[in-house]
Design a protein around this motif. Sequence first.
Motif, PDB file in Angstrom:
ATOM      1  N   GLU A   1       1.296  -3.098   8.015  1.00 46.00           N
ATOM      2  CA  GLU A   1       2.076  -1.879   8.265  1.00 46.00           C
ATOM      3  C   GLU A   1       1.274  -0.768   7.627  1.00 46.00           C
ATOM      4  O   GLU A   1       0.839  -0.913   6.496  1.00 46.00           O
ATOM      5  CB  GLU A   1       3.404  -1.949   7.511  1.00 46.00           C
ATOM      6  N   GLY A   2       1.124   0.323   8.305  1.00 45.71           N
ATOM      7  CA  GLY A   2       0.338   1.394   7.714  1.00 45.71           C
ATOM      8  C   GLY A   2       1.157   2.233   6.755  1.00 45.71           C
ATOM      9  O   GLY A   2       2.366   2.044   6.623  1.00 45.71           O
ATOM     10  N   ILE A   3       0.507   3.193   6.122  1.00 40.28           N
ATOM     11  CA  ILE A   3       1.240   4.065   5.213  1.00 40.28           C
ATOM     12  C   ILE A   3       1.932   5.200   5.942  1.00 40.28           C
ATOM     13  O   ILE A   3       2.788   5.886   5.382  1.00 40.28           O
ATOM     14  CB  ILE A   3       0.319   4.684   4.138  1.00 40.28           C
ATOM     15  N   VAL A   4       1.584   5.404   7.214  1.00 44.14           N
ATOM     16  CA  VAL A   4       2.247   6.446   7.980  1.00 44.14           C
ATOM     17  C   VAL A   4       3.299   5.786   8.860  1.00 44.14           C
ATOM     18  O   VAL A   4       3.045   4.764   9.489  1.00 44.14           O
ATOM     19  CB  VAL A   4       1.252   7.222   8.864  1.00 44.14           C
ATOM     20  N   ARG A   5       4.455   6.372   8.899  1.00 47.62           N
ATOM     21  CA  ARG A   5       5.574   5.777   9.623  1.00 47.62           C
ATOM     22  C   ARG A   5       5.245   5.531  11.079  1.00 47.62           C
ATOM     23  O   ARG A   5       4.743   6.407  11.762  1.00 47.62           O
ATOM     24  CB  ARG A   5       6.724   6.762   9.537  1.00 47.62           C
TER      25      ARG A   5
ATOM     26  N   GLU B   1       9.608  11.250   4.614  1.00 46.44           N
ATOM     27  CA  GLU B   1       9.948  10.711   5.940  1.00 46.44           C
ATOM     28  C   GLU B   1       8.676  10.287   6.669  1.00 46.44           C
ATOM     29  O   GLU B   1       8.689   9.341   7.443  1.00 46.44           O
ATOM     30  CB  GLU B   1      10.667  11.775   6.783  1.00 46.44           C
ATOM     31  N   ALA B   2       7.605  11.015   6.429  1.00 45.83           N
ATOM     32  CA  ALA B   2       6.382  10.727   7.170  1.00 45.83           C
ATOM     33  C   ALA B   2       5.648   9.493   6.659  1.00 45.83           C
ATOM     34  O   ALA B   2       5.035   8.763   7.411  1.00 45.83           O
ATOM     35  CB  ALA B   2       5.447  11.936   7.113  1.00 45.83           C
ATOM     36  N   PHE B   3       5.707   9.282   5.353  1.00 48.30           N
ATOM     37  CA  PHE B   3       5.015   8.120   4.806  1.00 48.30           C
ATOM     38  C   PHE B   3       5.967   6.937   4.713  1.00 48.30           C
ATOM     39  O   PHE B   3       7.183   7.100   4.689  1.00 48.30           O
ATOM     40  CB  PHE B   3       4.491   8.430   3.402  1.00 48.30           C
ATOM     41  N   GLN B   4       5.441   5.766   4.653  1.00 51.12           N
ATOM     42  CA  GLN B   4       6.277   4.586   4.427  1.00 51.12           C
ATOM     43  C   GLN B   4       5.508   3.627   3.536  1.00 51.12           C
ATOM     44  O   GLN B   4       4.285   3.716   3.405  1.00 51.12           O
ATOM     45  CB  GLN B   4       6.607   3.906   5.760  1.00 51.12           C
ATOM     46  N   ASP B   5       6.250   2.673   2.931  1.00 49.47           N
ATOM     47  CA  ASP B   5       5.569   1.650   2.147  1.00 49.47           C
ATOM     48  C   ASP B   5       4.835   0.751   3.122  1.00 49.47           C
ATOM     49  O   ASP B   5       5.362   0.391   4.168  1.00 49.47           O
ATOM     50  CB  ASP B   5       6.586   0.802   1.387  1.00 49.47           C
ATOM     51  N   SER B   6       3.657   0.404   2.763  1.00 47.96           N
ATOM     52  CA  SER B   6       2.878  -0.412   3.678  1.00 47.96           C
ATOM     53  C   SER B   6       2.750  -1.821   3.123  1.00 47.96           C
ATOM     54  O   SER B   6       2.528  -2.009   1.927  1.00 47.96           O
ATOM     55  CB  SER B   6       1.518   0.259   3.867  1.00 47.96           C
TER      56      SER B   6
ATOM     57  N   GLY C   1       0.808  -1.210   0.000  1.00 46.79           N
ATOM     58  CA  GLY C   1       0.000   0.000   0.000  1.00 46.79           C
ATOM     59  C   GLY C   1       0.839   1.257   0.000  1.00 46.79           C
ATOM     60  O   GLY C   1       1.979   1.272   0.456  1.00 46.79           O
ATOM     61  N   GLU C   2       0.242   2.300  -0.535  1.00 46.42           N
ATOM     62  CA  GLU C   2       0.893   3.619  -0.503  1.00 46.42           C
ATOM     63  C   GLU C   2      -0.218   4.653  -0.379  1.00 46.42           C
ATOM     64  O   GLU C   2      -1.387   4.331  -0.571  1.00 46.42           O
ATOM     65  CB  GLU C   2       1.723   3.822  -1.761  1.00 46.42           C
ATOM     66  N   PRO C   3       0.119   5.877  -0.060  1.00 50.39           N
ATOM     67  CA  PRO C   3      -0.961   6.868   0.079  1.00 50.39           C
ATOM     68  C   PRO C   3      -1.674   7.079  -1.248  1.00 50.39           C
ATOM     69  O   PRO C   3      -1.055   7.008  -2.312  1.00 50.39           O
ATOM     70  CB  PRO C   3      -0.223   8.154   0.491  1.00 50.39           C
ATOM     71  N   THR C   4      -2.977   7.357  -1.194  1.00 47.09           N
ATOM     72  CA  THR C   4      -3.707   7.595  -2.436  1.00 47.09           C
ATOM     73  C   THR C   4      -3.229   8.871  -3.101  1.00 47.09           C
ATOM     74  O   THR C   4      -3.367   9.052  -4.294  1.00 47.09           O
ATOM     75  CB  THR C   4      -5.227   7.764  -2.202  1.00 47.09           C
ATOM     76  N   ASN C   5      -2.691   9.752  -2.308  1.00 43.95           N
ATOM     77  CA  ASN C   5      -2.301  11.031  -2.866  1.00 43.95           C
ATOM     78  C   ASN C   5      -1.201  11.650  -2.030  1.00 43.95           C
ATOM     79  O   ASN C   5      -1.228  11.556  -0.806  1.00 43.95           O
ATOM     80  CB  ASN C   5      -3.526  11.959  -2.872  1.00 43.95           C
ATOM     81  N   LYS C   6      -0.248  12.220  -2.673  1.00 43.00           N
ATOM     82  CA  LYS C   6       0.745  13.014  -1.950  1.00 43.00           C
ATOM     83  C   LYS C   6       0.641  14.428  -2.465  1.00 43.00           C
ATOM     84  O   LYS C   6       0.359  14.654  -3.636  1.00 43.00           O
ATOM     85  CB  LYS C   6       2.156  12.472  -2.196  1.00 43.00           C
ATOM     86  N   ARG C   7       0.880  15.366  -1.617  1.00 40.97           N
ATOM     87  CA  ARG C   7       0.818  16.757  -2.055  1.00 40.97           C
ATOM     88  C   ARG C   7       2.195  17.240  -2.448  1.00 40.97           C
ATOM     89  O   ARG C   7       3.209  16.655  -2.061  1.00 40.97           O
ATOM     90  CB  ARG C   7       0.264  17.622  -0.921  1.00 40.97           C
TER      91      ARG C   7
END
Lengths: 451, 1009
Positions: free
Chosen positions: B348-352, B315-320, B254-260
């Motif tokens: 594992e979530g998408i947030v670190r 840094e805040a997101f991670q591969d899930s 998983g990864e975030p649906t969107n990054k800004r």
Amino acid sequence: MKYLRFLMIIVSLCMISCEGELDILPQQSIAEGPATATADNIEAILIGAYDTAGGDANGLLDDGNYDGDLANIAVLFGNTDQVDWNGTFANLRDVYFKQMVNNNTGATTAYGNFYLMFGATNTVIANLDKFTDQTRRDRVEGEAKFLRGLGYFDMVRLFGQQYNAGGGNTQLGVPIVLDLPDATRLIPRNTVEEVYTQVIADLTDAYNKLPDSNGIRADKYVARAVLARVYLQQGNFAAARDAADDVIQNSGHSLMPNFNAVFDSDDNTSETLFSWVITTQEGQNWHVVHFATEALGGRDGDISIADAYLDKFDSDLDERKNYNYFSDTGLRLTSKYTRQFSNTEQIRLAEMHLIRAESNFREGTSVGLDPLVEINTLRARSSAPALGSLTLDLILNERELELGFEGFVLYDYKRTQRNIGGLPYNDNKLVFPIPQSARDRNSLLDQNPGY
Amino acid sequence: MEVKKILILLLFCISITSVLAQEKTISGTVTDDSGSLPGVSIIIKGTTTGTETDFDGNYSIKVNIGDVLVFSFVGMTTKEKTVGIPNVIDVVLIADNVLDEVVVVGYGTQSKRLLTDNVAKIDASQIGGISTPSLQGALIAKAPGVQITQINGKLEGGVKVIIRGLSSVSASQEPLYVIDGIEMNNRNISSIGANLNPMLSLNPNDIASIDILKDASATAIYGAKGTNGVILITTKRGKQGKSQISIDFSTSYGEPTNKRDWLNASQYEELLRESAFNSGFFADQAESDAWVDGRLPRYQGDDDWRDLDTDWQEEAFQDSYVQDVNVSISGGNEKTTSFISGSYNDSEGIVRGNSLKRYSMRANIDHKVNKRFMLGLNSSYSSTIIDRIAGDNAFVTPLQAIAQIPTSAPYLSNGEPNPGTLYANFLLQDRHSFRKTAIRRILAKVFGDLEILPSLSFRSELGYDYLSQTVDRNTGRLAPFQSTNGQTFASDDGTEIISTNNYFTYNNSFSESSNLNIILGMSYTRLKNRTTSVTGDGFPTDDFRSISSAATISAGTGTFTNWAQVGYFARATYDYKNKYILKASIRSDASSRFGKDFRNGYFPAASVGWILSEEIFLQDADILSNLKLRASWGTNGNTPTDNFGSLGLYGGGGYNGVSGISFTQGENKDLKWEETTQTNVGIDFGFLNNRISGEIDYYIKKTDDLIFRDRVAFEAGIPGTIDHTVLKNIGNLENKGFEFVVNTVNIQTDNLTWKTSFNIATNDNKITNLPNGADLITGRNILREGEPINAFYMVEYAGVNSQTGDAEYFLNTENPDGTLNRGRTNDFSQAQRVILGNPNPDVIGGLSSTLNYKTIDFSFTFQGQWGASLFNNAGTFQETGFGNGLDNQDVYIYNNRWQNPGDITDVPQARLFNNNGHSNSSRYLQEADFIRLRNVTIGYSLPENVLEKMRMSKVRVYVSGLNLLTFTDYRGYDPESSSDDANTNTNVGNTFYSAPPAKVYTLGVNLTF
């Protein structure tokens, strides 16, 4: 068919009313009935009343009135040339500039808290029949009435115009509530005369019922001391003199040997008649918050001493003139409020001496002590040189020197009809507004003119 | 010679004919998609000769070649097979169309065909394979009128479920969850501000179906808890027949649906220099540049800021990664059937720093003691261990790292996180602290069903739900904001719910054409909760973490609370001639939360139905296969959420170390439930033998007696949690809307089926009455008569003055003639607030499609929402041109800022530490309409002949995706993600550094033996 019998049993078990199961009581609170059922609980409610006054109770960690707030307000509101305001609290800034609006948060909180305290005292007074021990009952009644009398006195001199010594006093004060809390109550304001009458009745009754000493809680002489204040405010100097004299002669309290010793302790001193207790675990000392530096637990000098205040002193030897220190930002701050866990709003013996001296002077008497001797004795403990003779102005000035920043100027100037901050003593803007929120909930409350 | 040939030919023909005319025995097995089918009826067409399959699904029958065998079974499409040469005929039967479905209603079931209520049913096949940690995520877009929003991208995040619009302000806005007839505890039990979804403790693979009760006639049987709708969860049970073992594995990425897009180092430096120059604080560019040069080194760590270009968002997101295994065994014989399952999920979530492990087991057993008496047991245990991160509002939450400056280093050269960043560096929190939350849950139920007479049975159920949450949080001395030498917090929150349902069911048919079903019973539920916590400060080193190692015990709490509820209910359903249906029910509820004077609530309901298509005048119409009209009316309650809201209470305290008590809450003996009356009219239709079928509904819900804190006069001496108030029932609101469902079977042949389902629902929500008619404003939301609940109320942003670059707002003051003054001002305090949007959507919809071609299956679901808006509370930091701090900015600001007179844009000039447009106005309010490809799955199953050789009944491999595509104009992270910390019942629609949901790719295998 044997199933049917089996079934009947199950059915009847199920259909047994479970209604009784629904009477569930909370565990961290008790319901009103049990709360007022025993003498011990009533005394606990009395303790709760002190707690409410000090702002730590009622499930709210709210500001109380007697944790320093009332005195601070009087200092700012009554200021002409004694202090400077450097803080950011908008409601206190409006008080200082005498530009309050009717939804001032300080006024609203103060108003609400007084009535919560009265709710507690009235509950105690209504349930005195739970006490079987007469001594205990009298003491509890005395304490409750003391708190109530003190509270109404403080309310009426903030929210109503100054008491006119001649009498009459039909100007509006505050609503008097002597009954139990009641969500449906809607009552109009009583007159200042009516409130003072109630105050004197409560404090006198308290004086008659309280023991001579009662630990850190109110005793007979505390009640009399407040009565002295009330009579002084009313211009009834003879009564003020006698009350102050009674306290000085009989309370067993005495002046501290020097001025610093009066304030240099977390506990009450021999000069303290009464104060509101702050500990490391409970309560917050708002004198320190607004008067002290950050290192001492304050906001770095919201209220500082104005240069003009120092001009009121006639001698540099006067310990009181030098009882201050400088903050890093160059503000002169009073040394009276430097201990974060010291007690607040103390009623001290020095005030009684000043009341007795002034009343004797005005009445031309020397009850207890000659007024000039009395003033000079008070001055001597602060190493100030003796005065040669007395005038009323000197006595009033002495009050400012001794009781500076303790919340007396507002009321002293009003009762002597002097201008405060350029406004005449009876200006509309020198009384608090009845909070808009209170009037939204109770349309019978008339607003003070000017708001 | 010819005679011989003819004779031989004749002989040949005769022998063939005899062969043909011979009886032979045909045998085979009948199965459906999950296993063998016992009890299938097999008849030789045109005769009465027939047989049934045994409990292994096997049959044998004497036939002649050329006979047609008719295979039929309740709920399945009948199949015909002609007898030919082969002696074995195996048949697979497929479940029939929707109409003969059975729907779970409270305390019983009903056939969908005869249903007069509005119930949405979702079954296991629609839930399975969707990789979300919680059950509710699998239901999105599947039921009309049911809006489900995952609050944000944290694994344990709360899920908001709104059925037919919000019906309460201060009391619960959540529907009632019932699992196998027992009420489920759905309290948010989080120990920090951010929500924790208790449904996490339920394994979605254990669920056979979910029935969502939406109208009053269905929910009224749940009385004082039914206002917000009821979600009935039914877990899988064993089936008679050969035991079946299913194993499902899946692994997901998983990864975030969107990054800004945030500024990189060179954009940041450029914009900072420009904004400093524009600020008015510096005499010239040299001075403003010098200020920048002096300031940026503060945050650089051990490097030179000019060499740094940190992507803090990365840094805040991670591969899930997610692994999920589920094993279940189901089977049984005539007496006993069982369903046993176990599962393990590691996400594992998408947030670190966010992860979750869940183990669960379940055993559901049914046992027929004798012909009349049946016993059953459902039991499940789950343990979910979650590594939580801080709530959205905390400085140390990972997503707030996007505010950090790109020219600052995340780590020092010694490998430790850089403590000198602009805001607290979350990497320090990540490395030096942890928060482990363990949720253990036992859900169990014992029940018995006794047949007293053929038409009368009695059922008794006893349920137990124990939810325990333990939290262990430790902050090491190097974590941000830690002033003591480390701090540990340990808490234990245990909630136990015991409930029992006991009811009679009477089922009788009078003559052939009328049926009566009556239920009569009672229900009792009791909850007990005990919560304790301890905080310890001061540890010798960071290796010591438990409370006993602390130097000081600095705080402790301990509380108990309980409630109980008793209800009695009765319901009668009558249908006549299969076309006229009447249903009525009543429930009475008494709750410990009601005031003494309002102990009992009565909730009646009634509904009628007319199956028009059964009428003679329509029966022959080929095109119209189903037409049912239905209408329902009923009342429901919403119990107050405060266990003791009606009592006058004194709480403990102390003065100078002596204990005292003080008045904490005013009494209200009249406190009662909020009452909702709902009317629903609907049509069920079906054309072309139900190739096209659907429903249209219109509903009106009126809620009275909304609970509000009513202000009391100060002189009354009554405190209140907020400002001298007492809880009272005084307020009204209304919800109205349409729901529309269409199901089509586009193609149905032996090899290819293609079905589509489309649903769309509207909701018009309005407050009709508030105490004293006065507006209640909380932050940027308002409760105002005539407007939707929590409408957005704020100053309206007008844009940028193209000559000056100043941000401007519409005055919106009232003109003498009543219209609004649309003049503009750059002074925020001059502008008046107006209502500008709704945090909840007006229209929600879903589109699902399933295609089956031979052994390939393909399905997808789209979800859409229109009409909602979202307010970015962080806009005032992220989109300001450095007006409100040095936070990193959205690239949108960089690309669109006003720079020169004549520029036309909606981004004001960047001015350092000046307020040029960063006040909280509609500048940060955006429409959040979206269409999302919620999930898509392609699966391939091995064909039957291969399966037979392997002796397996199913081997399926699939690939699926969740949230793969999102179409929206919303510029923030995600149109659904909102703050888990700041939002309350009256302060809603805010997003604040909230993580978007995850886009998940899953590869999985289903095996059935």
